[in-house]
Design a protein around this motif. Structure first.
Motif, PDB file in Angstrom:
ATOM      1  N   PRO A  12      36.369 -16.234 -25.279  1.00 42.17           N
ATOM      2  CA  PRO A  12      37.103 -17.410 -24.791  1.00 42.17           C
ATOM      3  C   PRO A  12      38.395 -17.095 -24.041  1.00 42.17           C
ATOM      4  O   PRO A  12      38.681 -17.707 -23.010  1.00 42.17           O
ATOM      5  N   SER A  13      39.176 -16.142 -24.518  1.00 41.61           N
ATOM      6  CA  SER A  13      40.477 -15.884 -23.896  1.00 41.61           C
ATOM      7  C   SER A  13      40.367 -15.365 -22.465  1.00 41.61           C
ATOM      8  O   SER A  13      41.330 -15.451 -21.703  1.00 41.61           O
ATOM      9  N   PHE A  14      39.212 -14.849 -22.073  1.00 41.15           N
ATOM     10  CA  PHE A  14      39.033 -14.361 -20.707  1.00 41.15           C
ATOM     11  C   PHE A  14      38.366 -15.393 -19.797  1.00 41.15           C
ATOM     12  O   PHE A  14      38.053 -15.096 -18.649  1.00 41.15           O
ATOM     13  N   ALA A  49      53.649  -3.495 -25.226  1.00 38.57           N
ATOM     14  CA  ALA A  49      54.707  -2.546 -24.869  1.00 38.57           C
ATOM     15  C   ALA A  49      54.520  -1.981 -23.466  1.00 38.57           C
ATOM     16  O   ALA A  49      55.492  -1.799 -22.730  1.00 38.57           O
ATOM     17  N   GLN A  50      53.271  -1.715 -23.087  1.00 43.02           N
ATOM     18  CA  GLN A  50      53.030  -1.069 -21.798  1.00 43.02           C
ATOM     19  C   GLN A  50      52.799  -2.050 -20.664  1.00 43.02           C
ATOM     20  O   GLN A  50      53.144  -1.754 -19.516  1.00 43.02           O
ATOM     21  N   LEU A  51      52.192  -3.203 -20.962  1.00 42.12           N
ATOM     22  CA  LEU A  51      51.816  -4.131 -19.895  1.00 42.12           C
ATOM     23  C   LEU A  51      52.499  -5.487 -19.984  1.00 42.12           C
ATOM     24  O   LEU A  51      52.393  -6.288 -19.062  1.00 42.12           O
ATOM     25  N   GLY A  52      53.158  -5.764 -21.123  1.00 36.42           N
ATOM     26  CA  GLY A  52      53.765  -7.077 -21.302  1.00 36.42           C
ATOM     27  C   GLY A  52      52.744  -8.187 -21.472  1.00 36.42           C
ATOM     28  O   GLY A  52      53.030  -9.359 -21.288  1.00 36.42           O
ATOM     29  N   TRP A  53      51.562  -7.815 -21.852  1.00 38.54           N
ATOM     30  CA  TRP A  53      50.437  -8.742 -22.040  1.00 38.54           C
ATOM     31  C   TRP A  53      49.617  -8.224 -23.202  1.00 38.54           C
ATOM     32  O   TRP A  53      49.612  -7.029 -23.497  1.00 38.54           O
ATOM     33  N   ARG A  54      48.914  -9.121 -23.857  1.00 40.74           N
ATOM     34  CA  ARG A  54      48.017  -8.672 -24.923  1.00 40.74           C
ATOM     35  C   ARG A  54      46.886  -9.674 -25.104  1.00 40.74           C
ATOM     36  O   ARG A  54      47.079 -10.871 -24.886  1.00 40.74           O
ATOM     37  N   PRO A  55      45.719  -9.177 -25.505  1.00 36.42           N
ATOM     38  CA  PRO A  55      44.633 -10.097 -25.864  1.00 36.42           C
ATOM     39  C   PRO A  55      44.980 -10.762 -27.197  1.00 36.42           C
ATOM     40  O   PRO A  55      45.911 -10.335 -27.884  1.00 36.42           O
TER      41      PRO A  55
END
Length: 158
Positions: A12-14, A49-55
């Motif tokens: 769903p999140s994608f 931490a690396q991308l500023g995004w998370r699933p």
């Protein structure tokens, strides 16, 4: 031909398109199916931490695959890969979300194990960088050669 289908991160999140869900569902029951679901655990893969995004921390597959496995990061887990090895397929068909990242990472993992990864080109979508997935398809063809379509797998013309 003994085949297995690896469905990458159709969750769903994608926000997968409805045609992708419908068309992947057409393959259910034709071969063993395995779905991965990407969930967040910063201690395992530092997306934030690396991308500023998370699933999301919890998620589910939108495809009713025979088996579903959670993964943290781009590549399938050893548990997924060991399950596919036990199926003894002649090739592993791969479809899903983010052709140029998670789907491609699955291809490398399968290739390294000799599982003949084969991308189902019309059952994959790319990231926001490349929504049609054309870059990922080109990279797949370059690295693994083997591609197919839904019609070829089903032995139909549509």
């Amino acid at each position: 031909m003994r085949q297995a289908l690896l469905i990458v991160d159709v969750q769903p999140s994608f926000s997968p398109p409805t045609w992708l869900l419908r068309d992947i569902d057409r393959l259910l029951g034709h071969m063993p199916t395995v779905a991965t679901v990407e969930c967040h655990d910063e201690a395992i893969t530092p997306f934030q931490a690396q991308l500023g995004w998370r699933p999301p921390e919890r998620e589910r597959s939108l495809i009713a695959a025979d088996r579903q496995f959670v993964k943290h990061g781009y590549r399938p887990t050893d548990e997924v890969l060991n399950h596919l090895i036990r199926l003894v397929p002649e090739r592993v068909l791969v479809c899903g979300i983010q052709t140029e990242t998670c789907v491609l990472a699955a291809g490398f993992a399968l290739f390294d194990l000799g599982l003949r990864p084969t991308l189902v080109t019309d059952l994959t979508v790319g990231s926001s960088l490349d929504p049609p997935g054309e870059l990922g398809i080109r990279l797949w063809r370059h690295h693994f050669r083997h591609i197919t379509t839904l019609a070829e797998v089903l032995g139909t013309s549509a």
